[in-house]
Each structure stands twice: as structure tokens, then as C-alpha cells.
Design a protein around this motif. Sequence first.
Motif, PDB file in Angstrom:
ATOM      1  N   ASP A 142      -0.951  11.931  -1.201  1.00  0.00           N
ATOM      2  CA  ASP A 142      -1.059  10.767  -2.263  1.00  0.00           C
ATOM      3  C   ASP A 142      -1.442   9.438  -1.401  1.00  0.00           C
ATOM      4  O   ASP A 142      -0.400   8.907  -0.620  1.00  0.00           O
ATOM      5  CB  ASP A 142       0.006  10.564  -3.182  1.00  0.00           C
ATOM      6  CG  ASP A 142      -0.205   9.618  -4.100  1.00  0.00           C
ATOM      7  OD1 ASP A 142      -1.393   9.112  -4.275  1.00  0.00           O
ATOM      8  OD2 ASP A 142       1.142   9.207  -4.678  1.00  0.00           O
ATOM      9  N   GLY A 175       0.699  -1.233  -0.035  1.00  0.00           N
ATOM     10  CA  GLY A 175      -0.009   0.047  -0.004  1.00  0.00           C
ATOM     11  C   GLY A 175       0.777   1.213   0.014  1.00  0.00           C
ATOM     12  O   GLY A 175       2.104   0.957  -0.049  1.00  0.00           O
ATOM     13  N   SER A 176      -0.019   2.244   0.099  1.00  0.00           N
ATOM     14  CA  SER A 176       0.823   3.726   0.292  1.00  0.00           C
ATOM     15  C   SER A 176       1.713   3.878   1.183  1.00  0.00           C
ATOM     16  O   SER A 176       2.804   4.112   1.060  1.00  0.00           O
ATOM     17  CB  SER A 176      -0.283   4.829   0.079  1.00  0.00           C
ATOM     18  OG  SER A 176       0.282   6.072   0.572  1.00  0.00           O
ATOM     19  N   ASN A 204      -2.556   1.979  10.939  1.00  0.00           N
ATOM     20  CA  ASN A 204      -3.945   1.490  10.910  1.00  0.00           C
ATOM     21  C   ASN A 204      -4.637   1.932  11.760  1.00  0.00           C
ATOM     22  O   ASN A 204      -5.297   1.353  12.850  1.00  0.00           O
ATOM     23  CB  ASN A 204      -3.749  -0.113  10.966  1.00  0.00           C
ATOM     24  CG  ASN A 204      -5.256  -0.782  10.779  1.00  0.00           C
ATOM     25  OD1 ASN A 204      -5.264  -1.730  11.631  1.00  0.00           O
ATOM     26  ND2 ASN A 204      -6.121  -0.421  10.416  1.00  0.00           N
TER      27      ASN A 204
HETATM   28  P1  NAD Z   1      -3.439   1.230   0.752  1.00  0.00           P
HETATM   29  O1  NAD Z   1      -4.852   0.899   0.350  1.00  0.00           O
HETATM   30  O2  NAD Z   1      -2.596   2.082   0.002  1.00  0.00           O
HETATM   31  O3  NAD Z   1      -2.903  -0.021   1.364  1.00  0.00           O
HETATM   32  C1  NAD Z   1      -3.505  -0.957   2.228  1.00  0.00           C
HETATM   33  C2  NAD Z   1      -2.619  -2.301   2.308  1.00  0.00           C
HETATM   34  O4  NAD Z   1      -3.563  -3.173   3.082  1.00  0.00           O
HETATM   35  C3  NAD Z   1      -2.281  -2.736   1.092  1.00  0.00           C
HETATM   36  O5  NAD Z   1      -0.943  -3.508   1.182  1.00  0.00           O
HETATM   37  C4  NAD Z   1      -3.341  -4.123   1.038  1.00  0.00           C
HETATM   38  O6  NAD Z   1      -2.849  -5.406   0.237  1.00  0.00           O
HETATM   39  C5  NAD Z   1      -3.558  -4.353   2.602  1.00  0.00           C
HETATM   40  N1  NAD Z   1      -4.749  -4.717   2.610  1.00  0.00           N
HETATM   41  C6  NAD Z   1      -6.030  -4.306   2.171  1.00  0.00           C
HETATM   42  N2  NAD Z   1      -6.998  -5.024   2.716  1.00  0.00           N
HETATM   43  C7  NAD Z   1      -6.397  -6.158   3.204  1.00  0.00           C
HETATM   44  C8  NAD Z   1      -7.218  -7.147   3.883  1.00  0.00           C
HETATM   45  N3  NAD Z   1      -8.583  -7.481   3.977  1.00  0.00           N
HETATM   46  N4  NAD Z   1      -6.301  -8.144   4.680  1.00  0.00           N
HETATM   47  C9  NAD Z   1      -5.167  -7.794   4.724  1.00  0.00           C
HETATM   48  N5  NAD Z   1      -4.421  -6.829   4.246  1.00  0.00           N
HETATM   49  C10 NAD Z   1      -5.116  -6.050   3.259  1.00  0.00           C
HETATM   50  O7  NAD Z   1      -3.793   1.961   2.167  1.00  0.00           O
HETATM   51  P2  NAD Z   1      -2.936   3.257   2.897  1.00  0.00           P
HETATM   52  O8  NAD Z   1      -3.189   4.594   2.388  1.00  0.00           O
HETATM   53  O9  NAD Z   1      -1.635   2.685   2.850  1.00  0.00           O
HETATM   54  O10 NAD Z   1      -3.581   3.360   4.386  1.00  0.00           O
HETATM   55  C11 NAD Z   1      -2.958   2.081   5.287  1.00  0.00           C
HETATM   56  C12 NAD Z   1      -3.464   2.724   6.615  1.00  0.00           C
HETATM   57  O11 NAD Z   1      -2.485   3.671   6.950  1.00  0.00           O
HETATM   58  C13 NAD Z   1      -5.043   2.944   6.969  1.00  0.00           C
HETATM   59  O12 NAD Z   1      -5.436   2.614   7.988  1.00  0.00           O
HETATM   60  C14 NAD Z   1      -4.891   4.519   6.687  1.00  0.00           C
HETATM   61  O13 NAD Z   1      -6.110   5.134   7.370  1.00  0.00           O
HETATM   62  C15 NAD Z   1      -3.572   4.727   7.532  1.00  0.00           C
HETATM   63  N6  NAD Z   1      -2.993   6.224   6.839  1.00  0.00           N
HETATM   64  C16 NAD Z   1      -2.593   6.280   5.614  1.00  0.00           C
HETATM   65  C17 NAD Z   1      -1.746   7.528   5.418  1.00  0.00           C
HETATM   66  C18 NAD Z   1      -1.505   7.682   3.895  1.00  0.00           C
HETATM   67  O14 NAD Z   1      -0.840   8.856   3.424  1.00  0.00           O
HETATM   68  N7  NAD Z   1      -1.605   6.723   3.148  1.00  0.00           N
HETATM   69  C19 NAD Z   1      -1.825   8.492   6.273  1.00  0.00           C
HETATM   70  C20 NAD Z   1      -2.132   8.190   7.643  1.00  0.00           C
HETATM   71  C21 NAD Z   1      -2.729   6.929   7.914  1.00  0.00           C
END
Ligand code: NAD
Length: 406
Positions: free
Chosen positions: A221, A16-17, A129
Motif C-alpha cells: 500500500d 505520506g505512506s 526517497n
Molecule cells: P507519498 O506520496 O505517500 O508521500 C509523499 C510525501 O512527500 C508526503 O508527505 C508529501 O506531502 C511529500 N511531498 C510531496 N511532494 C512534495 C514536494 N514537492 N515538496 C515537499 N514534500 C513533498 O509517497 P510514499 O509512497 O510515502 O513514497 C515516499 C518515497 O519513498 C518515494 O521516493 C518512494 O519511491 C519511496 N518508497 C516508498 C515505499 C512505500 O511503500 N510507500 C517503498 C519504498 C520506497
Amino acid sequence: MNVLQQRRVAVLGATGSIGGSALDVIARHPQRYRVNVLTANRSVDAMVKLCRQLKPELAVMADANSADAVRKQLEADGTKSRVESGSKGLIEAAANDLSEIVIAAIVGAAGLESTLAAARAGKRLLLANKEAIVMAGPLLLAALAEGGGELLPIDSEHNAIFQCLPLELQQGAARAGNVSSADNGVTRLLLTASGGPFRGRTADQLESITPDQACAHPNWDMGRKISVDSATLMNKGLEVIEAHHLFGIAADAIDVVVHRQSIIHSLVQYRDGSMLAQLGNPDMRTALAYGLAWPERIDAGVAPLDLLAVGRLDFESVDRATFRCLDLAYAALRAGGTATALLNAANEQAVAAFLDRGMKFLDIACVIDETLAAIPCAPVANLEALLDADLTARRHAARIIAAKLS
Ligand code: NAD
Ligand code: MG
């Protein structure tokens, strides 16, 4: 001589991101960190590529068919990573002794059990998370105390707040989620919000928003779920709940202010009139580097902030009437018990219906509101009770969504 001991890292949600940003920071410090465990859901190609490159001991795909596909491809080219699957595999990835640091970056409730497992196993837990702590704050803090590890907040606002605390309070927050305001001078937490892509719009102007418009965040992003949460301001609501648990501060002492540049990531107000802020370019690698190395500082690959290029910092209040999700989150936090888990479950269902099934953007708040109104909240007895509440809320939200789509 100070010999650095290499620390082994598990990246949950590696494709993921946040996962990608974490791997970028780690790659800058091969002497300090080694990636030893990776997890993903269904992204077979991305996981195979990462395993060939990083050679982790363990790779877990939540989806069993995807795990088979990864295993086959790795066997074919002799990559030795062991491949597991399912929630059992995720829990093993979080808790086994292949890592000292766990980056919890799975999106949504799907990350809850692995996050809890990492806390209980006494890891240094880098928590991205946020849904896990929103659903299960007290259980997560109890697991942390039981395991004796540390929790470092990665959400940029909470990471900023953590950075604005003195070391002694940081240690309290990392170990017990408690920065009690009674005796330490902290009087308020101020979370900044960019306002998302629809800042300044009226409800009428939000009638026909598409998923791609909602996911086009002006400053960050991110994955699609959190991007929609940012557009509805539920993301800020989840963050208010997260801040309450992480820092032990009452809902009434947590405020939100719109700051469209996303340069100040949040602030702590102290009793003497001081307000401390953390500033930086909007790039999650800063928070991840901080969490990895705390209390030290390492290079994150992020350019230093150029204040003259930024020019000005603006602040305004949140339009709470248009962006109703923020107040729904405050209400759930004040209701306590399972209410925040119900809120999170209804939100996850509603966001998925908006992204994949054509439900209207403005209906996201309606689904959450109606779900919370229909299901009574109860004290959180244990994880089973919480998962039960989550399921009940999802079923109820699904019925409301079906009615809206018919
Ligand atoms: P994303 O969608 O880019 O990545 C999610 C990851 O989780 C992927 O590796 C995916 O394969 C995995 N995943 C998805 N569904 C799943 C499941 N059912 N079982 C196991 N793995 C699973 O999301 P993201 O933007 O990286 O965000 C991840 C967490 O971080 C979220 O809780 C989000 O709120 C938090 N967060 C993200 C950011 C950001 O800048 N992207 C900032 C602050 C907090
Ligand atoms: Mg955030």
C-alpha cells in the motif's frame, strides 16, 4: 546500567505512506525516539493534526500558503511548533541540529536537496526517497563522506540486501556506499519484484489501463507515484540504479527476478555458492525499524512471517518486452553521468501526465525513451549541472507529452 539516550528524529514527507509507517514505529518506542521535525507539501489538516499530537519543534510545509494555514491553526490552539516553508525550510529541517536521525520520505526530485543536506550534516539518513540517489548517486555519497554520517537504505529490497551483508560490509555501505565485490565474496545482487498489478499481461491488455487500476498494487500500500512506477516496472529500474550506488556493484552484477508473493525482499549471492535472503511480511515498518535501530533490532509492529500460511514462493523472469521501463533504466545506468537524472525527470513527468491528464499507460515508456534519445548525457560536474539536466529533460518530456495528448 545501560541508559538509553533518546534520539530526535526528523520525518521529511511525514504525511505520506512511508512517513506514516515511520511515525507508527517511532510511537512504539517513546523512550528511544522523539519526533522533533516534520515536513509535508500541502496537506494542511494532516500536518496540523501531527503537530498537535507530537509537538515537534519545527514543522515545514513546502508550499508557502499551506505553511501560513498551518501556522494560523497552531497559533489558535497554542501549539508551539515553529512553522517554516519552501525549499529553504526543507533544507533546514534536514540539516539543523534539532535531529540526529533524518527519514527522507519525500517523493521524487522534490526530496533531492533535503536528502543531500541531511547527508552533508552528518545525520543518520534513512533513505526512502530513491529518486534522490537515482538522480545524484555520486553527489549523495560525496555528501555522506563529507558529513561523516550514515546512510541506511529503507527501500525494502536494499534494506534486505543490507541485512544480508556481514557487519563490516554494512559499515562500509552505510558510510561510503561501497561493497566492492573484488575482495569480499559478494558476486551478485538479486532484486525481487512483485511484477506489479499487471504481471502476466500483454501490451495489448495494457492499452486502456486507468490510474486507479495502476495504483491497486497486490502486495504493498504505497503513494500513487511509486504505485505507477511499480506497475510499469520503472520502480525496479530505479532500484537497480539505487543498488548500484548504495553497494558499489556494477550493473552487470545486478539482476531482477519476479517473485509475486513479495516475501523474499531481495538476495545477495556469494562466491561460495551461498545466496542469503531476507524474508518478511510486506510491510515497510520492518525496514524503518531496522534503519532506526541498526545494528540493534526493535519491535516494528509487524506480525512474524507464517511460512505455512505463505505455502510457496514462486519465481519467474521479467517480461522485458512488455515492461520496457526496466531496460530503459539499465541503459541509463550504463550510460552514466546525467543519464539517470534525465530518466528520472522524464519518468516523473510521464507518470504525472498519466495520473492527472489522461495520458496512456503505455506512453510512459515512450516519453522516457524519446527523452533519453533526444538529450545527450554529460558527466555530473555539480548539483547545478544536475538540476539543469533535470529541467531540460522535464521540458523535453512535456513537449512529447503535449504531442501525445493533442
Ligand atoms: P507519498 O506520496 O505517500 O508521500 C509523499 C510525501 O512527500 C508526503 O508527505 C508529501 O506531502 C511529500 N511531498 C510531496 N511532494 C512534495 C514536494 N514537492 N515538496 C515537499 N514534500 C513533498 O509517497 P510514499 O509512497 O510515502 O513514497 C515516499 C518515497 O519513498 C518515494 O521516493 C518512494 O519511491 C519511496 N518508497 C516508498 C515505499 C512505500 O511503500 N510507500 C517503498 C519504498 C520506497
Ligand atoms: Mg522497493
